[in-house]
Design a protein around this motif. Structure first.
Motif, PDB file in Angstrom:
ATOM      1  N   LYS A  31     -35.595  29.019   9.761  1.00 54.27           N
ATOM      2  CA  LYS A  31     -35.733  30.282   9.681  1.00 54.27           C
ATOM      3  C   LYS A  31     -34.560  31.410  10.105  1.00 54.27           C
ATOM      4  N   ALA A  61     -32.209  31.385   7.030  1.00 51.16           N
ATOM      5  CA  ALA A  61     -32.573  32.008   6.137  1.00 51.16           C
ATOM      6  C   ALA A  61     -32.454  33.370   6.403  1.00 51.16           C
ATOM      7  N   ARG A  92     -33.248  22.046   4.392  1.00 52.01           N
ATOM      8  CA  ARG A  92     -33.260  22.149   2.886  1.00 52.01           C
ATOM      9  C   ARG A  92     -34.780  22.372   2.433  1.00 52.01           C
ATOM     10  N   TRP A 137     -36.144  25.943   3.184  1.00 54.27           N
ATOM     11  CA  TRP A 137     -35.279  27.117   2.170  1.00 54.27           C
ATOM     12  C   TRP A 137     -35.828  26.996   0.844  1.00 54.27           C
ATOM     13  N   ARG A 138     -36.091  25.610   0.317  1.00 50.75           N
ATOM     14  CA  ARG A 138     -36.389  25.367  -1.233  1.00 50.75           C
ATOM     15  C   ARG A 138     -37.960  25.659  -1.566  1.00 50.75           C
ATOM     16  N   ASP A 139     -38.794  25.084  -0.610  1.00 54.18           N
ATOM     17  CA  ASP A 139     -40.306  24.855  -0.976  1.00 54.18           C
ATOM     18  C   ASP A 139     -41.124  25.941  -0.301  1.00 54.18           C
ATOM     19  N   THR A 140     -41.978  26.594  -0.930  1.00 53.27           N
ATOM     20  CA  THR A 140     -42.920  27.679  -0.561  1.00 53.27           C
ATOM     21  C   THR A 140     -43.861  27.196   0.562  1.00 53.27           C
ATOM     22  N   SER A 186     -42.301  29.008   5.340  1.00 55.73           N
ATOM     23  CA  SER A 186     -40.931  29.799   5.934  1.00 55.73           C
ATOM     24  C   SER A 186     -40.294  30.543   5.076  1.00 55.73           C
ATOM     25  N   LEU A 187     -40.767  32.204   4.903  1.00 57.06           N
ATOM     26  CA  LEU A 187     -40.433  33.119   4.377  1.00 57.06           C
ATOM     27  C   LEU A 187     -39.660  34.247   5.134  1.00 57.06           C
ATOM     28  N   HIS A 198     -36.660  32.962   1.970  1.00 54.73           N
ATOM     29  CA  HIS A 198     -35.891  31.939   1.604  1.00 54.73           C
ATOM     30  C   HIS A 198     -34.558  32.552   1.667  1.00 54.73           C
ATOM     31  N   GLY A 253     -31.634  30.628  -2.855  1.00 52.53           N
ATOM     32  CA  GLY A 253     -32.403  29.522  -2.820  1.00 52.53           C
ATOM     33  C   GLY A 253     -31.901  28.222  -1.830  1.00 52.53           C
ATOM     34  N   SER A 254     -30.783  28.320  -1.445  1.00 51.41           N
ATOM     35  CA  SER A 254     -30.407  27.392  -0.166  1.00 51.41           C
ATOM     36  C   SER A 254     -29.384  27.995   0.496  1.00 51.41           C
TER      37      SER A 254
END
Length: 303
Positions: A105, A108, A153, A156-159, A175-176, A178, A182-183
């Protein structure tokens, strides 16, 4: 590709305070440097016995124990607010000492707030007493780092991220925001064959503590061999090194300045021929940093 130059150890000593942090971040960007690298030290237990591997004395800072070190992510967030272009890097963070979900978190958020300027340098550290102070086992630090990078990762990548490995266990975690792209590039540090293999498997970059091209070359050979064996592209792994010369010699007021600057330039050229993308300079006083940065821009071109 022309080698670029960053600034290392920016969050130490006077750089740990607001005035010093602002000054060094703004100055580095003004001088056209490519990146700022903040070190990580949560605690330095007094009287530690673990040997520091990057100095013959076995002690960090020549044995000095009491000095300011700002948290790298907090420092880089401050630097992001006073700059617009320069990259913001941890050099390096020690993820095993942190909760990986919280770290994901934080990183990002910094990347989103800085418009995608973050590089996450990671390592296992060297100080066993620091692990003890934080309450994290020392013995499994390498496996813990691998598992934590997987979790970072995924978050950072998956909703809705799900990770189950030896050290991380969560389902459908949101965790938003992102990261902007995207990474966040993960730069693996270390000066051993094991670190080179880890960088080949996990890294977008590799940051060994090699002082010379002769020290670097065998590590890069391991990196390339391991990356190819895993089906990766070794040329896509960005290489960073740190200048290991005496910082005081890079002061234009010093008698040996020109020789020291020529040594830095020639060393950087030799590293560049090995594929090094970035050489990190020490956090010099302003007059010295100006002289060095301007000389490097003349020799290598602007960033």
């Amino acid at each position: 590709m022309t080698v670029q130059f960053g600034l290392f150890g920016v969050n130490l000593f006077t750089g740990a305070g607001a005035a010093g942090a602002r000054h060094i971040a703004v100055l580095a960007e003004e001088l056209g440097l490519e990146s700022l690298w903040a070190v990580d030290r949560i605690v330095l237990p007094s009287g530690y016995e673990t040997g520091y591997p990057y100095d013959e004395s076995g002690k960090v800072m020549g044995g000095q124990e009491e000095f300011d070190v700002a948290d790298p992510l907090v420092w880089l967030t401050f630097a992001a607010a006073v700059t617009v272009r320069i990259k913001l890097a941890t050099g390096v963070a020690i993820p095993p000492l942190r909760n990986p979900v919280v770290l994901a978190k934080q990183v990002a958020s910094l990347d989103a707030l800085s418009a995608g300027r973050v590089l996450l340098g990671v390592g296992i550290g060297w100080l066993e007493e620091e692990y003890q102070a934080v309450g994290v086992p020392w013995s499994d630090r390498g496996r813990r780092l691998d598992d934590y990078v997987e979790a970072l990762r995924a978050l950072w990548r998956d909703t809705r991220a799900t990770v189950h490995n030896g050290h991380v266990d969560f389902d459908n975690a949101i965790s938003l925001p992102h990261p902007t792209g995207g990474s966040v590039p993960v730069v693996v540090s270390g000066n051993t064959p094991r670190a080179a293999r880890r960088a080949a498997r996990l890294g977008d970059g590799f940051f060994p503590a090699a002082k010379t091209p002769a020290e670097l070359a065998p590590l890069l050979e391991i990196l390339r061999t391991e990356s190819q064996a895993a089906g990766g592209d070794p040329d896509a792994i960005e290489i960073t090194v740190s200048y290991a010369g005496e910082p005081a010699a890079l002061d234009p007021a010093a008698d040996g300045f020109q020789n020291a600057f020529d040594d830095l330039s020639e060393l950087s050229e030799r590293f560049e021929k090995l594929g090094v993308a970035r050489v990190l300079l020490p956090a010099l006083p302003e007059h010295a940093l100006r002289a060095v940065a301007e000389g490097l821009a003349d020799r290598f071109g602007p960033a």
